[in-house]
Design a protein around this motif. Structure first.
Motif, PDB file in Angstrom:
ATOM      1  N   VAL B  60       0.844  -1.203   0.000  1.00  0.00           N
ATOM      2  CA  VAL B  60       0.000   0.000   0.000  1.00  0.00           C
ATOM      3  C   VAL B  60       0.883   1.260   0.000  1.00  0.00           C
ATOM      4  O   VAL B  60       0.653   2.200  -0.753  1.00  0.00           O
ATOM      5  CB  VAL B  60      -0.951  -0.011   1.220  1.00  0.00           C
ATOM      6  N   PHE B 122      -6.360  -3.681  -5.908  1.00  0.00           N
ATOM      7  CA  PHE B 122      -5.780  -2.413  -5.461  1.00  0.00           C
ATOM      8  C   PHE B 122      -5.172  -1.677  -6.633  1.00  0.00           C
ATOM      9  O   PHE B 122      -4.454  -2.255  -7.447  1.00  0.00           O
ATOM     10  CB  PHE B 122      -4.695  -2.668  -4.412  1.00  0.00           C
ATOM     11  N   GLY B 125      -2.216   1.360  -4.566  1.00  0.00           N
ATOM     12  CA  GLY B 125      -2.269   1.145  -3.129  1.00  0.00           C
ATOM     13  C   GLY B 125      -3.627   1.372  -2.497  1.00  0.00           C
ATOM     14  O   GLY B 125      -3.774   1.240  -1.286  1.00  0.00           O
ATOM     15  N   LYS B 126      -4.629   1.731  -3.329  1.00  0.00           N
ATOM     16  CA  LYS B 126      -5.966   1.978  -2.763  1.00  0.00           C
ATOM     17  C   LYS B 126      -6.920   0.886  -3.236  1.00  0.00           C
ATOM     18  O   LYS B 126      -6.834   0.430  -4.375  1.00  0.00           O
ATOM     19  CB  LYS B 126      -6.490   3.334  -3.216  1.00  0.00           C
TER      20      LYS B 126
END
Lengths: 218, 158
Positions: B60, B122, B125-126
């Motif tokens: 992330v 993802f 990272g989200k």
């Protein structure tokens, strides 16, 4: 006449008070399955891992966790733990694999317990008792006149147990699949795995079934 | 210029701004919804890598594009779904990460992705998308490998 009135009033007040104290016992929502994949397991929408604490300790109910203390299935091969490392206080352990044969696990995990069971499914899809005591044991562990709250690791074994009981004549409206212990974050968690990495199974209220003492159905 | 003409001009200008703005908005939305590529390294090998929450945090922090598969100890439906996850990895020859629920519950997504099994995608990272084990709409994607493939193709270039 006045005396009679007072006696009647006393009776009415007593009945009301009894009614109020019993309100909690009768105040259960009917089983209702949640949505999605969890719904496929029969996990209840209203009484589940998040809400079960509100329903513990009822005298009109029994609480059963359907896992084994040590599952022969190789869950560690998929990053899991084959041991019962915790449970919800109030639940008693009754291993589902001792009741019926559990099948359908993928190759990587292998087979779970494959020994004797109280019941076996016949060619018509009906459960047949393998021992003369099978039904009596089931009725003892899951009284028909009580509400039955079922739990396991993720909800699967609990769902299978409900299916077994309903097929053998239990009322589905009295049985709740509460879901999986691993989602439980309430105040009644009992840790069985200790800091040394071993398991304090002496904490676990466990119903063992010793098949050697039972009489096989011929 | 008389008031009537001025009024018409104002209305037309406003309409152009609104419609143009909407078009721009939907255009941006369409771009954001276009399937994207994972990090190139995830297309090079075919594997499922077990990780713990600290490795998840690293991914992330590095703002990577990756797939995370959530499983649960002793959950029989997770074990069954796992075989579909394996089919997906083999068919597409990609790498996905796998995390066990105990580890995942230490992350900040615990309250959003509440139940296993789940697949999470993802982007930078989200969390972009995930399969919800309590959703009737997502149930079809748990059923077999081909519908699971369809779900992934909405988000990932495969």
């Amino acid at each position: 006449m006045k005396k009679t009135k007072y006696i009647l009033l006393l009776i009415v007040v007593s009945l009301l008070l009894v009614g109020c104290t019993n309100k909690k016992v009768s105040d259960l929502p009917k089983p209702e399955v949640t949505g999605g994949q969890r719904g496929e397991l029969g996990i209840d929408k209203n009484i589940n891992e998040e809400t079960i604490d509100k329903y513990l300790g009822r005298t009109d109910s029994v609480y059963r966790d359907m896992r084994m203390l040590e599952d022969p299935a190789s869950y560690e091969k998929i990053g899991g733990d084959r041991y019962l490392s915790g449970f919800v206080n109030g639940f008693e352990i009754v291993p589902l694999p001792y009741l019926i044969e559990v099948t359908g696990l993928p190759e990587a995990v292998g087979n779970t317990y494959a020994g004797k069971t109280l019941f076996k499914m016949d060619r018509n899809g009906k459960y047949q008792p393998m021992y003369e005591e099978s039904m009596a044991i089931l009725e003892y562990l899951f009284p028909k006149d009580k509400n039955i709250f079922l739990m396991c690791g993720g909800g699967g074994y609990a769902g299978m147990t409900k299916g077994l009981l309903v097929s053998l004549g239990w009322d589905e409206n009295n049985i709740y699949n509460v879901g999986g212990f691993w989602y439980y974050e309430g105040k009644n968690k009992v840790e069985v795995k200790n800091d040394k990495g071993t398991y304090d199974f002496w904490k676990v209220p466990y119903h063992n079934i010793d098949f050697k003492t039972l009489t096989e159905v011929k | 210029m008389n008031k009537k003409v001025l009024g018409i001009v104002v209305v037309v200008v406003l309409l152009v701004v609104i419609i143009g703005g909407c078009g721009l908005f939907f255009g941006i939305k369409a771009i954001n919804n276009k399937p994207f590529r994972l990090e190139e390294k995830y297309y090079e090998n075919m594997s499922i890598i077990d990780i713990k929450h600290d490795r998840y945090e690293e991914l992330v922090d590095k703002k990577e594009n990756f797939i995370l598969y959530l499983t649960l100890d002793g959950c029989t439906s997770c074990v069954v779904f796992g075989s579909k996850a394996v089919d997906f990895v083999v068919k597409n020859k990609i790498t996905v990460y796998r995390i066990e629920y105990k580890e995942f519950s230490q992350t900040d997504l615990k309250d959003e992705v509440k139940y296993a099994p789940s697949m999470m995608i993802f982007k930078k990272g989200k969390l972009k998308a995930y399969l919800d084990a309590q959703s009737d709409e997502d149930l079809q994607y748990y059923k077999d490998s081909s519908t699971l493939q369809t779900w992934f193709e909405k988000y990932i270039e495969l």
